[in-house]
Design an enzyme around this catalytic site. Structure first.
Site, PDB file in Angstrom:
ATOM      1  N   TYR A   1       0.827  -1.204   0.000  1.00  0.00           N
ATOM      2  CA  TYR A   1       0.000   0.000   0.000  1.00  0.00           C
ATOM      3  C   TYR A   1       0.871   1.267   0.000  1.00  0.00           C
ATOM      4  O   TYR A   1       2.048   1.230   0.330  1.00  0.00           O
ATOM      5  CB  TYR A   1      -0.942  -0.007   1.207  1.00  0.00           C
ATOM      6  CG  TYR A   1      -1.656  -1.333   1.363  1.00  0.00           C
ATOM      7  CD1 TYR A   1      -2.516  -1.813   0.370  1.00  0.00           C
ATOM      8  CD2 TYR A   1      -1.430  -2.139   2.482  1.00  0.00           C
ATOM      9  CE1 TYR A   1      -3.153  -3.040   0.496  1.00  0.00           C
ATOM     10  CE2 TYR A   1      -2.063  -3.370   2.617  1.00  0.00           C
ATOM     11  CZ  TYR A   1      -2.918  -3.816   1.620  1.00  0.00           C
ATOM     12  OH  TYR A   1      -3.534  -5.027   1.742  1.00  0.00           O
TER      13      TYR A   1
ATOM     14  N   THR B   1      -7.087   0.997  17.845  1.00  0.00           N
ATOM     15  CA  THR B   1      -7.916   1.303  19.012  1.00  0.00           C
ATOM     16  C   THR B   1      -8.452   2.725  18.976  1.00  0.00           C
ATOM     17  O   THR B   1      -9.231   3.111  19.836  1.00  0.00           O
ATOM     18  CB  THR B   1      -7.126   1.079  20.318  1.00  0.00           C
ATOM     19  OG1 THR B   1      -6.001   1.967  20.342  1.00  0.00           O
ATOM     20  CG2 THR B   1      -6.627  -0.361  20.414  1.00  0.00           C
TER      21      THR B   1
END
Length: 292
Positions: free
Chosen positions: A108, A180
């Site tokens: 990526y 998170t």
């Protein structure tokens, strides 16, 4: 994704459910130094590497099949010593947790693309414990806390070594999870190192002075910014810690896992030591150790 995903982070690591994987390699992080900017976002304290950096730090090996490019650091901590880390170990929360994030540079182009994709992100978790001898590399960051007291403030950080920030251990736990922070992208390979790094009481006090709001309306302290624990949903947490090495016979061709083990914590302060003794946790130099 945050509410419906089944591979969410953080988790509580249970020692008796770890799977020893003899094929896990040592983690590699490039040794050269980098520079960037420390930001108070109002939700977290975040370090981001300079966008025009010519020599990026790569993270590879360990459980990783690709090379990952380091991008940012997130700081999670409590407003008292009883909580702070996002990941827990055997139900115990450390006073803080520092998370290094990188993206898969082989597949990526950047973090924004990688966070949506399979094996897009690596997260390295460093548990933070209170100690009298702080991590020297961490001190480069903690010395600037007075410059990021309020939301929107930032300050440059020069020449920091990620490798030197890490504790001196090759042991870790790893599992498939999510970021998170908002987005909760289930594209993260988590690596939780088996030793904490240390911060002094004075540095932790300075960290706890950071605020969520502006100087005019400071609101609440920035701490207590850990996401609640998430269900494991039958995921496997692997480790390169071979608990059977303590003398028990083992088949060299098969993964081993001792059932007789327990969690112990690292270099407690007197206050935390008292709490540890209440839980039956004696002092040692590593997070996990098998019983004889």
């Amino acid at each position: 994704m945050c509410n419906k995903g089944r591979r969410q982070s953080p988790i509580n690591v249970e020692p008796d459910k770890l799977l020893f994987d003899p094929y896990l390699r040592s983690l590699h992080i490039d040794k050269h130094k980098i520079s960037g900017t420390l930001h108070n976002t109002g939700q977290s304290l975040v370090f981001r590497v300079e966008k025009d950096t010519k020599q990026h730090v790569n993270i590879s090996s360990g459980p990783l099949a690709y090379r990952y490019q380091f991008e940012e650091i997130y700081f999670h901590y409590g407003t008292d010593n009883n909580q702070g880390s996002e990941h827990h170990v055997h139900g115990y929360s450390f006073p803080g947790e520092i998370q290094l994030y990188g993206f898969n540079k082989e597949l990526y182009h950047n973090m924004s693309e990688a966070q949506h994709k399979a094996q897009g992100i690596v997260g390295i978790s460093l548990m933070v414990q209170i100690g009298d001898t702080p991590n020297p590399e961490l001190r480069i960051i903690t010395s600037t806390f007075n410059k990021v007291l309020y939301k929107g403030s930032s300050t440059p950080i020069r020449h920091i070594s990620l490798r030197s920030l890490l504790p001196n251990t090759e042991q870790y736990m790893t599992y498939e999870g999510s970021t998170t922070h908002p987005g909760c992208w289930e594209s993260t390979v988590w690596i939780i190192l088996n030793k904490p790094i240390y911060i002094t009481k004075q540095e932790l006090y300075a960290l706890r002075k950071l605020m969520q709001g502006s100087e005019q309306t400071p609101k609440a302290p920035l701490g207590n910014n850990a996401r609640p624990l998430q269900a494991l949903h039958h995921r496997t947490v692997r480790t390169n810690i071979d608990f059977a090495h303590t003398g028990a016979s083992k088949n060299q061709n098969c993964p081993t896992m001792s059932k007789d083990m327990y969690y112990k914590a690292n270099r407690w302060t007197s206050e935390i030591a008292a709490r540890g003794r209440e839980r039956g946790l004696p002092d040692i130099d590593t997070v996990f150790q098998s019983l004889p």
